[in-house]
Scaffold this motif. Structure first.
Motif, PDB file in Angstrom:
ATOM      1  N   THR A   1      -1.515  -1.891 -13.206  1.00 47.69           N
ATOM      2  CA  THR A   1      -2.827  -2.348 -12.771  1.00 47.69           C
ATOM      3  C   THR A   1      -3.213  -3.624 -13.510  1.00 47.69           C
ATOM      4  N   ILE A   2      -2.960  -3.643 -14.812  1.00 49.67           N
ATOM      5  CA  ILE A   2      -3.271  -4.827 -15.613  1.00 49.67           C
ATOM      6  C   ILE A   2      -1.944  -5.510 -15.942  1.00 49.67           C
ATOM      7  N   THR A   3      -1.581  -6.459 -15.117  1.00 52.42           N
ATOM      8  CA  THR A   3      -0.263  -7.085 -15.242  1.00 52.42           C
ATOM      9  C   THR A   3      -0.110  -7.903 -16.520  1.00 52.42           C
ATOM     10  N   THR A   4      -1.195  -8.416 -17.056  1.00 51.78           N
ATOM     11  CA  THR A   4      -1.086  -9.207 -18.287  1.00 51.78           C
ATOM     12  C   THR A   4      -0.598  -8.361 -19.458  1.00 51.78           C
ATOM     13  N   ILE A   5      -0.970  -7.097 -19.476  1.00 58.65           N
ATOM     14  CA  ILE A   5      -0.475  -6.198 -20.534  1.00 58.65           C
ATOM     15  C   ILE A   5       1.023  -5.979 -20.353  1.00 58.65           C
ATOM     16  N   SER A   6       1.452  -5.776 -19.126  1.00 54.28           N
ATOM     17  CA  SER A   6       2.882  -5.592 -18.854  1.00 54.28           C
ATOM     18  C   SER A   6       3.671  -6.820 -19.299  1.00 54.28           C
ATOM     19  N   GLU A   7       3.133  -7.994 -19.006  1.00 57.14           N
ATOM     20  CA  GLU A   7       3.797  -9.233 -19.426  1.00 57.14           C
ATOM     21  C   GLU A   7       3.861  -9.323 -20.952  1.00 57.14           C
ATOM     22  N   SER A   8       2.770  -8.967 -21.616  1.00 57.07           N
ATOM     23  CA  SER A   8       2.715  -9.114 -23.078  1.00 57.07           C
ATOM     24  C   SER A   8       3.657  -8.157 -23.801  1.00 57.07           C
TER      25      SER A   8
ATOM     26  N   ILE B   1      -3.444  -1.352  -7.390  1.00 60.06           N
ATOM     27  CA  ILE B   1      -4.797  -1.553  -6.883  1.00 60.06           C
ATOM     28  C   ILE B   1      -5.874  -1.567  -7.971  1.00 60.06           C
ATOM     29  N   ALA B   2      -6.086  -0.458  -8.635  1.00 63.38           N
ATOM     30  CA  ALA B   2      -7.160  -0.349  -9.620  1.00 63.38           C
ATOM     31  C   ALA B   2      -6.814   0.737 -10.636  1.00 63.38           C
ATOM     32  N   ILE B   3      -7.423   0.676 -11.796  1.00 61.64           N
ATOM     33  CA  ILE B   3      -7.096   1.626 -12.865  1.00 61.64           C
ATOM     34  C   ILE B   3      -7.262   3.087 -12.418  1.00 61.64           C
ATOM     35  N   PRO B   4      -8.366   3.492 -11.820  1.00 58.94           N
ATOM     36  CA  PRO B   4      -8.456   4.912 -11.451  1.00 58.94           C
ATOM     37  C   PRO B   4      -7.589   5.282 -10.235  1.00 58.94           C
ATOM     38  N   TYR B   5      -7.184   4.306  -9.439  1.00 60.10           N
ATOM     39  CA  TYR B   5      -6.380   4.561  -8.237  1.00 60.10           C
ATOM     40  C   TYR B   5      -5.255   3.524  -8.163  1.00 60.10           C
ATOM     41  N   PRO B   6      -4.247   3.623  -9.029  1.00 60.69           N
ATOM     42  CA  PRO B   6      -3.228   2.575  -9.076  1.00 60.69           C
ATOM     43  C   PRO B   6      -2.462   2.382  -7.767  1.00 60.69           C
TER      44      PRO B   6
ATOM     45  N   ARG C   1      -0.027   3.134   0.220  1.00 59.30           N
ATOM     46  CA  ARG C   1       0.805   3.741  -0.820  1.00 59.30           C
ATOM     47  C   ARG C   1       2.285   3.532  -0.530  1.00 59.30           C
ATOM     48  N   LYS C   2       2.661   3.710   0.710  1.00 64.59           N
ATOM     49  CA  LYS C   2       4.060   3.530   1.108  1.00 64.59           C
ATOM     50  C   LYS C   2       4.507   2.088   0.848  1.00 64.59           C
ATOM     51  N   ALA C   3       3.658   1.129   1.153  1.00 62.59           N
ATOM     52  CA  ALA C   3       3.997  -0.284   0.948  1.00 62.59           C
ATOM     53  C   ALA C   3       4.164  -0.608  -0.539  1.00 62.59           C
ATOM     54  N   ILE C   4       3.287  -0.060  -1.388  1.00 60.56           N
ATOM     55  CA  ILE C   4       3.376  -0.330  -2.822  1.00 60.56           C
ATOM     56  C   ILE C   4       4.647   0.285  -3.409  1.00 60.56           C
ATOM     57  N   VAL C   5       4.959   1.504  -3.021  1.00 66.82           N
ATOM     58  CA  VAL C   5       6.167   2.162  -3.525  1.00 66.82           C
ATOM     59  C   VAL C   5       7.416   1.430  -3.024  1.00 66.82           C
ATOM     60  N   LYS C   6       7.412   0.980  -1.776  1.00 68.72           N
ATOM     61  CA  LYS C   6       8.548   0.218  -1.246  1.00 68.72           C
ATOM     62  C   LYS C   6       8.727  -1.071  -2.029  1.00 68.72           C
ATOM     63  N   LYS C   7       7.625  -1.744  -2.357  1.00 66.80           N
ATOM     64  CA  LYS C   7       7.696  -2.968  -3.147  1.00 66.80           C
ATOM     65  C   LYS C   7       8.318  -2.682  -4.519  1.00 66.80           C
ATOM     66  N   ALA C   8       7.937  -1.568  -5.120  1.00 72.41           N
ATOM     67  CA  ALA C   8       8.487  -1.198  -6.428  1.00 72.41           C
ATOM     68  C   ALA C   8       9.982  -0.896  -6.326  1.00 72.41           C
TER      69      ALA C   8
END
Length: 62
Positions: free
Chosen positions: A3-10, A20-25, A40-47
């Motif tokens: 959800t917070i990509t800057t943390i993942s990058e850091s 999408i959002a912290i309570p509903y990723p 949901r299907k689109a996000i999982v496919k992207k992953a």
């Protein structure tokens, strides 16, 4: 998936898929059941696509 990509990058994640959002990723409760399923299907496919993509540096998959 993050959800917070800057943390993942850091922390050095090599593949980052924004969600999408912290309570509903991987969902959006404001959508109809069918539309949320499609989202949901689109996000999982992207992953999954991100996992099979060769990369040479940290990459964010939009």
């Amino acid at each position: 998936m993050a959800t917070i990509t800057t943390i993942s990058e850091s922390v050095g994640a090599n593949r980052i898929v924004p969600t999408i959002a912290i309570p509903y990723p991987v969902g959006n409760p404001k959508l109809s059941k069918g539309d949320e399923h499609t989202l949901r299907k689109a996000i999982v496919k992207k992953a999954l696509d991100a996992l099979t993509t060769e990369i040479t540096e940290p990459t964010q998959f939009e």
